[in-house]
Design a protein around this motif. Sequence first.
Motif, short mmCIF file in Angstrom:
data_model
loop_
_atom_site.label_atom_id
_atom_site.label_comp_id
_atom_site.label_asym_id
_atom_site.label_seq_id
_atom_site.Cartn_x
_atom_site.Cartn_y
_atom_site.Cartn_z
N ALA A 28 0.78 -0.74 -0.07
CA ALA A 28 -0.21 -0.10 0.29
C ALA A 28 0.95 0.86 -0.24
N GLY A 29 1.20 1.98 -1.26
CA GLY A 29 1.54 3.16 -1.09
C GLY A 29 3.24 2.26 -1.67
N CYS A 30 4.34 3.46 -1.03
CA CYS A 30 5.55 2.32 -1.99
C CYS A 30 7.13 3.86 -1.07
N GLY A 31 7.68 3.22 -0.59
CA GLY A 31 8.69 3.71 -0.29
C GLY A 31 9.84 4.40 -0.71
N MET A 32 10.15 3.88 -2.03
CA MET A 32 10.87 4.70 -3.72
C MET A 32 11.19 5.75 -3.50
N ASN A 33 9.96 6.34 -3.49
CA ASN A 33 10.10 7.81 -3.68
C ASN A 33 10.61 8.80 -5.34
N CYS A 34 10.12 8.24 -6.08
CA CYS A 34 10.62 8.18 -7.62
C CYS A 34 10.13 9.52 -7.81
N PRO A 35 10.23 10.66 -8.13
CA PRO A 35 9.99 11.77 -8.43
C PRO A 35 9.08 12.15 -9.63
#
Length: 406
Positions: A147-154
């Motif tokens: 749920a969501g993602c933590g890789m933070n690709c802009p």
Amino acid sequence: MTTSGIRQVKPKAEGWEQRKDNSGRPLLQFASPKRGKPPVHLADLTPEQRVEKVKELGLPGFRAKQLAKHYFERYTRDPELMTDLPKDGREELVNGMLPTLLTEVRRLQTDGGDTIKFLWKLHDGALVESVLMRYPGRITLCVSSQAGCGMNCPFCATGQNGLTRNMSAAEIVDQVVRANEIIAKGELGGKREDDNSAERVSNIVFMGMGEPLANYARVMQAVRTMVDKKEGLGMSARGITVSTVGLAPAIRKLTEEDIPVTFALSLHAPDDELRDEMIPVNSRWKVDEVLDAARAYFDKTGRRVSIEYALIKDMNDHPWRADLLAEKLLARGKGWVHVNPIPLNPTPGSVWDASTLPAQREFVRRLNDKGIPTTIRDTRGKEIDGACGQLVVTEEDERASEAAAV
């Protein structure tokens, strides 16, 4: 490495604020935030554990196989349809082994009904999406693993809200079972007359919400259940694609699994200078290390690796980058890789755009001319924000979830 006169757009979050750590670097979330665990489900358990759980519920162990057959082959969780189970205690058994994991909040359809995007609510209120697509001769489901993602690709919408939590193995598998149920009811676009394929999901792509290899154990448990011919979904491992932005240690671990899934690497830039900004995890595992791990996957499994490359206008679509990508791939040999350029799908708040058609054609031509098989990927679901990089929980989704609960 730049060429004078060619515009270079730098990646930065547009319309939202990218989370940063204390040093000012984009924040990476590998650990799942602590939240209440979903109820244990039959698909979370090995066949042996299922037998033990059924016995704990006061019934003979062989009932576990019957339950598995109803769930994995008939796509049902309705006790009334399980007439081969004793009526006395049937409902308690089903509720104990097949608790509700996904509640459908809404679905959106496009492509003449051949593409459906689902918004699911999990037991704790977390929201995830999956996308079901009919193609000639196959039905593909794009599943979420977090749920969501933590890789933070802009440039990816999914990362805007960070990581809510990892999904359980059963929550991942249940997306497939629910999709099969919907197909069986005739709710996916009509089958062509000359299409002799089975009416169930044949292909899985782990390209929904989340970084699959950051939820490694549960994703692999889900994959084992998908390919289990006796007490699972009985799918072909070759029809399952596991994607990653480049967690090199996990790629090496996947190489040793002895399950020949298709492996896809979301590269998006061949040079570390740009990829550090586009894919923050590149600050830990650089392009060469990730490509070495991908090549090792091919060496061990014989399965050709897919390189995913989002083509973004003036950012990563320069001819010299196509040449550099070819150089790096060919340095590791021929015949081990296939490149899938994907014209960027628009996301809310972003000013970036897909590469122009001439730029796309030139990028593909340069790779093909060097003997690297390259084909532009046809993505589905753009109109319903269901294409690659578009899956994100919006305020509208939250409101729909709240309304559905009333």
